[in-house]
Design a protein around this motif. Structure first.
Motif, PDB file in Angstrom:
ATOM      1  N   UNK A   1       5.875  -5.985   4.643  1.00  0.00           N
ATOM      2  CA  UNK A   1       7.022  -5.900   3.886  1.00  0.00           C
ATOM      3  C   UNK A   1       8.116  -6.090   4.747  1.00  0.00           C
ATOM      4  N   UNK A   2       8.247  -7.486   4.903  1.00  0.00           N
ATOM      5  CA  UNK A   2       9.312  -8.005   5.816  1.00  0.00           C
ATOM      6  C   UNK A   2      10.827  -7.841   5.670  1.00  0.00           C
ATOM      7  N   UNK A   3      11.321  -7.346   6.668  1.00  0.00           N
ATOM      8  CA  UNK A   3      12.883  -6.799   6.532  1.00  0.00           C
ATOM      9  C   UNK A   3      13.291  -5.691   5.716  1.00  0.00           C
TER      10      UNK A   3
ATOM     11  N   UNK B   1      12.637  -2.387   5.523  1.00  0.00           N
ATOM     12  CA  UNK B   1      11.803  -1.157   6.143  1.00  0.00           C
ATOM     13  C   UNK B   1      12.465   0.224   5.654  1.00  0.00           C
ATOM     14  N   UNK B   2      11.675   0.721   4.670  1.00  0.00           N
ATOM     15  CA  UNK B   2      12.216   2.115   4.284  1.00  0.00           C
ATOM     16  C   UNK B   2      12.886   2.342   2.888  1.00  0.00           C
ATOM     17  N   UNK B   3      12.926   1.273   2.349  1.00  0.00           N
ATOM     18  CA  UNK B   3      13.767   1.117   1.155  1.00  0.00           C
ATOM     19  C   UNK B   3      12.951   1.832  -0.037  1.00  0.00           C
ATOM     20  N   UNK B   4      13.627   2.588  -0.912  1.00  0.00           N
ATOM     21  CA  UNK B   4      12.658   3.252  -1.734  1.00  0.00           C
ATOM     22  C   UNK B   4      11.803   2.465  -2.829  1.00  0.00           C
ATOM     23  N   UNK B   5      10.628   2.869  -2.961  1.00  0.00           N
ATOM     24  CA  UNK B   5       9.707   2.387  -3.812  1.00  0.00           C
ATOM     25  C   UNK B   5       9.292   3.279  -4.797  1.00  0.00           C
TER      26      UNK B   5
ATOM     27  N   UNK C   1       7.874   6.394   3.125  1.00  0.00           N
ATOM     28  CA  UNK C   1       7.314   5.083   3.332  1.00  0.00           C
ATOM     29  C   UNK C   1       6.660   5.182   4.479  1.00  0.00           C
ATOM     30  N   UNK C   2       5.392   5.240   4.575  1.00  0.00           N
ATOM     31  CA  UNK C   2       4.565   5.099   6.019  1.00  0.00           C
ATOM     32  C   UNK C   2       4.257   3.997   6.184  1.00  0.00           C
ATOM     33  N   UNK C   3       4.657   3.478   7.581  1.00  0.00           N
ATOM     34  CA  UNK C   3       4.317   1.943   7.936  1.00  0.00           C
ATOM     35  C   UNK C   3       3.134   2.186   8.705  1.00  0.00           C
TER      36      UNK C   3
ATOM     37  N   UNK D   1       2.894   3.625   1.030  1.00  0.00           N
ATOM     38  CA  UNK D   1       2.518   3.479   2.367  1.00  0.00           C
ATOM     39  C   UNK D   1       2.791   1.850   2.530  1.00  0.00           C
ATOM     40  N   UNK D   2       2.999   1.376   3.653  1.00  0.00           N
ATOM     41  CA  UNK D   2       3.006  -0.015   3.990  1.00  0.00           C
ATOM     42  C   UNK D   2       1.947  -0.448   4.835  1.00  0.00           C
ATOM     43  N   UNK D   3       0.887  -1.015   4.562  1.00  0.00           N
ATOM     44  CA  UNK D   3      -0.197  -1.293   5.385  1.00  0.00           C
ATOM     45  C   UNK D   3       0.043  -2.572   6.266  1.00  0.00           C
TER      46      UNK D   3
END
Length: 177
Positions: free
Chosen positions: A32-34, A36-40, A51-53, A77-79
């Motif tokens: 998820x480039x650029x 980081x942490x935006x609400x999903x 959101x867990x990276x 999560x963002x894997x």
């Protein structure tokens, strides 16, 4: 005429190339480039709290996410394979880095195996100039690392906006769920 060694070398190169192409595709699909942490939104249409990276291959990260869910956080999560970019974006000092990075509503960061109760305590009264909390490394007994056996007390640190950090709380017993 090619020898059997030539054929083996050619096959190895094909396998290596296919593996590299697979990893490149996986990285592109998972990152998820650029942002980081935006609400999903989760499947219920509710924005996710955290959101867990993390690496797609990490088991303790999944267990930490389960710990958060058992403590009423909505977690996604963002894997992506490049969690270092997330840590850099949030300004997490190298000595404070852990296995994964949780970002709460694009406002605060929780690095490593931070207990849910301390996340709640932090969010109830965020310390001035703090960006979040960290449990560096992977301490035995921390949420996601505790399997009912050995426990070693560990320290949770508060990370400051200027890159400094300070003591937040010492955890002396395993967290319930």
């Amino acid at each position: 005429m090619p020898t059997s060694a030539d054929c083996i070398g050619y096959s190895a190169r094909i396998i290596l190339l296919a593996s590299l192409l697979f990893l490149a595709a996986l990285t592109g699909a998972c990152s998820n480039t650029g942002n980081y942490g935006a609400a999903k939104e989760n499947g219920a249409g509710r924005p996710e709290d955290i959101i867990v990276y993390k690496s797609p291959f990490c088991l303790c990260c999944k267990e930490w996410m389960t710990h958060l869910q058992q403590n009423n956080f909505s977690v996604g999560s963002d894997n992506g394979l490049d969690t270092a970019a997330v840590k850099q974006r949030w300004g997490i000092p190298a000595s404070m880095q852990g296995c994964h990075t949780g970002v709460w509503r694009n406002q605060y960061v929780f690095e490593g195996h931070v207990p849910a109760r301390l996340i709640r305590k932090f969010l109830a009264n965020p310390p001035k100039d703090s960006i979040g909390l960290s449990v560096p490394g992977m301490p035995k007994g921390s949420p996601g690392m505790y399997r009912g056996g050995e426990f070693e007390p560990y320290v949770v640190y508060q990370i400051q906006r200027d890159g400094e950090y300070r003591f937040y709380e010492k955890v002396t017993a395993p967290e319930a769920s």
